[in-house]
Design a protein around this motif. Sequence first.
Motif, PDB file in Angstrom:
ATOM      1  N   ILE A 163       0.960  -1.270  -0.032  1.00  0.00           N
ATOM      2  CA  ILE A 163      -0.022   0.151   0.044  1.00  0.00           C
ATOM      3  C   ILE A 163       0.888   1.383  -0.115  1.00  0.00           C
ATOM      4  O   ILE A 163       0.407   2.182  -0.774  1.00  0.00           O
ATOM      5  N   SER A 164       1.802   1.287   0.624  1.00  0.00           N
ATOM      6  CA  SER A 164       2.774   2.465   0.849  1.00  0.00           C
ATOM      7  C   SER A 164       3.548   2.595  -0.462  1.00  0.00           C
ATOM      8  O   SER A 164       3.724   4.016  -0.809  1.00  0.00           O
TER       9      SER A 164
ATOM     10  N   LYS B 192      16.929   2.196   1.838  1.00  0.00           N
ATOM     11  CA  LYS B 192      17.663   3.305   1.979  1.00  0.00           C
ATOM     12  C   LYS B 192      19.034   3.196   0.613  1.00  0.00           C
ATOM     13  O   LYS B 192      19.115   4.428   0.205  1.00  0.00           O
ATOM     14  N   ASN B 193      19.398   1.916   0.506  1.00  0.00           N
ATOM     15  CA  ASN B 193      20.281   2.020  -0.629  1.00  0.00           C
ATOM     16  C   ASN B 193      19.296   2.328  -2.019  1.00  0.00           C
ATOM     17  O   ASN B 193      20.071   2.709  -2.736  1.00  0.00           O
ATOM     18  N   GLY B 194      18.355   1.813  -2.144  1.00  0.00           N
ATOM     19  CA  GLY B 194      17.713   1.933  -3.399  1.00  0.00           C
ATOM     20  C   GLY B 194      17.266   3.544  -3.451  1.00  0.00           C
ATOM     21  O   GLY B 194      17.472   3.962  -4.551  1.00  0.00           O
ATOM     22  N   ALA B 195      17.346   4.064  -2.334  1.00  0.00           N
ATOM     23  CA  ALA B 195      16.965   5.945  -2.522  1.00  0.00           C
ATOM     24  C   ALA B 195      18.347   6.458  -3.149  1.00  0.00           C
ATOM     25  O   ALA B 195      18.153   7.361  -3.857  1.00  0.00           O
TER      26      ALA B 195
ATOM     27  N   GLU C  13      13.437  11.924  -0.800  1.00  0.00           N
ATOM     28  CA  GLU C  13      13.239  12.164   0.712  1.00  0.00           C
ATOM     29  C   GLU C  13      11.638  12.027   0.900  1.00  0.00           C
ATOM     30  O   GLU C  13      11.295  11.380   1.865  1.00  0.00           O
ATOM     31  N   ILE C  14      10.959  12.441  -0.018  1.00  0.00           N
ATOM     32  CA  ILE C  14       9.544  12.302   0.343  1.00  0.00           C
ATOM     33  C   ILE C  14       9.048  11.062   0.052  1.00  0.00           C
ATOM     34  O   ILE C  14       8.388  10.383   0.781  1.00  0.00           O
ATOM     35  N   ILE C  15       9.467  10.251  -1.053  1.00  0.00           N
ATOM     36  CA  ILE C  15       9.404   8.948  -1.227  1.00  0.00           C
ATOM     37  C   ILE C  15       9.804   7.980  -0.001  1.00  0.00           C
ATOM     38  O   ILE C  15       8.852   7.201   0.468  1.00  0.00           O
ATOM     39  N   GLN C  16      11.115   8.199   0.774  1.00  0.00           N
ATOM     40  CA  GLN C  16      11.075   7.526   1.837  1.00  0.00           C
ATOM     41  C   GLN C  16      10.386   7.895   2.929  1.00  0.00           C
ATOM     42  O   GLN C  16       9.572   7.238   3.791  1.00  0.00           O
ATOM     43  N   ALA C  17       9.884   9.255   3.133  1.00  0.00           N
ATOM     44  CA  ALA C  17       8.974   9.616   4.315  1.00  0.00           C
ATOM     45  C   ALA C  17       7.670   9.069   4.199  1.00  0.00           C
ATOM     46  O   ALA C  17       7.112   8.661   4.958  1.00  0.00           O
ATOM     47  N   THR C  18       7.173   9.191   2.810  1.00  0.00           N
ATOM     48  CA  THR C  18       5.735   8.479   2.690  1.00  0.00           C
ATOM     49  C   THR C  18       5.833   7.087   3.099  1.00  0.00           C
ATOM     50  O   THR C  18       4.787   6.560   3.491  1.00  0.00           O
ATOM     51  N   ILE C  19       6.612   6.345   2.601  1.00  0.00           N
ATOM     52  CA  ILE C  19       6.880   4.827   3.113  1.00  0.00           C
ATOM     53  C   ILE C  19       6.852   4.615   4.729  1.00  0.00           C
ATOM     54  O   ILE C  19       6.131   3.663   5.170  1.00  0.00           O
ATOM     55  N   ILE C  20       7.679   5.313   5.317  1.00  0.00           N
ATOM     56  CA  ILE C  20       7.805   5.564   6.827  1.00  0.00           C
ATOM     57  C   ILE C  20       6.391   5.761   7.431  1.00  0.00           C
ATOM     58  O   ILE C  20       5.825   5.205   8.368  1.00  0.00           O
TER      59      ILE C  20
END
Length: 364
Positions: free
Chosen positions: A24-25, A308-311, A326-333
Motif C-alpha cells: 500500500i505504501s 535506503k540503498n535504493g533511494a 526524501e519524500i518517497i522515503q518519508a511516505t513509506i515510513i
Amino acid sequence: MHSKAVVFGRNMKTLFRQILVIVISLLVVSVVVTIAGFSPITMLSGLLHGVTGDLGGAVRWSIPLIFTGLAASVAFKAEVFNLGIDGQLNMGALAGTWVALCLSERIPRGAGLLAIIAAGCLAGMVFALIPTLLYVRFKADLVVTTLLLNFVAELLTDYAILGPLRPEGTASQAASTPKFAENFWLAKLAYLPNSNAHTGLYIAIAAAVILWFVLKKTTTGYEIKLVGANPHTAQDSGIRVNYIIIKAMLLSGLIAGLAGAVEMTGVLHQFPKRFNTGLGFDGIVVAVLANNNPLGVLLSGAFFGALKNGAANLQRLTNIPRPMVEIIQATIILAVTVKVSLKMRHRLSRWLSKMKTAGKEMES
C-alpha cells in the motif's frame, strides 16, 4: 500441537499484514510521484536496483538497521519508549574507536575485535542506564530524557574528535579520528565483492536469534513481556517492575552500542563527526514493522536497508531529484508507522478515561 498451529497462523497473519502495508505504501508513493510529474515505473525500478543491482549496498545498510531495530524492539516489549538509540549508538561507536586506537597491532585479531565490541556494548548500556535511573528514582519522563541525551552524545563525540582523539598535526576542526589498525577491521563478505557488506551481518543475525531466545524461552523475557502487557498485574504477581524496566533498557542500550562498534569495525574504521544519520530512529520504524519480533526485525531491517540503498541509487540513476527521493522515503515510513499513531491514540484516550473516572470518584 494445536497451540503451535495457532502461533504459526498468527505469525503468518502478521507477516501478510506487514507485506500489505508495504504494498500500500508503494502504491501511495507511486501516486505522489505521478502527481509530481515523474514516472512511477522509473521510481520502482530505481528502488528495485537497490537490491538486484547493488545487493552489497543493501546488505551494508541492513546491518545497522537490524541492530537498531532489535534495540528498539526489546525496549518496546516492556512498553518503554527508548528514543535515545541514536545517542547510545554514538557512544558505543566512540568507545569502540577509542579502544581500537589504544590497542597494539600485535594483539590477536579476535581478541582485539572482542575488546572493541565489548567497549561499545558497555558504553551503550551506561548511556541507556542514565535516563532509566532518572525514571526509576525521580519518575523523569523516559521519552524526554532519552531524546535529549541524543544531543548530549553528539556534543560529547564532537569534543572527543576535536580534542583527545584529534589526529596529531591536524587542524582543530578535523572531521574524524585517525583510522585504527586494519587488523581490527571486520572482514568483507567474500560473495559480495566490491561492496561495504561485511561479516557484521552474522553478528546481527546471531543477536536477533539470541534476543528471540531470551524473550521467548527465559524468565527474563517472560517478565519483560508481562510488564509491557500490564505493569500492575506484573507488580501483583511479585515482579519488580522497575527492575525489569532497567533490564530492558540495559539490553536495548547494549544492542545500540553494539551497532555503533560494528559500524566502526565493519565500514568506517574511524569515528567521523556526526556520522550517525538517524539510524536509531530508523530502527524504531524497523521494530514497528516487525511487530517487535526479533526474527521479524531481520526481514524488516533488510527491507529498510534495501530502501535506503535504493533511494541513493534512485537519485544517481534517474532524473528524480533528491527532495523527491526524501519524500518517497518519508511516505513509506509514514505508512508503516500509522499503526503506532493509532496505538498511541488509543493509549492516550484510555489514560484520559482513567483520569476522568478518578476525578469523579474524588468529587463524590
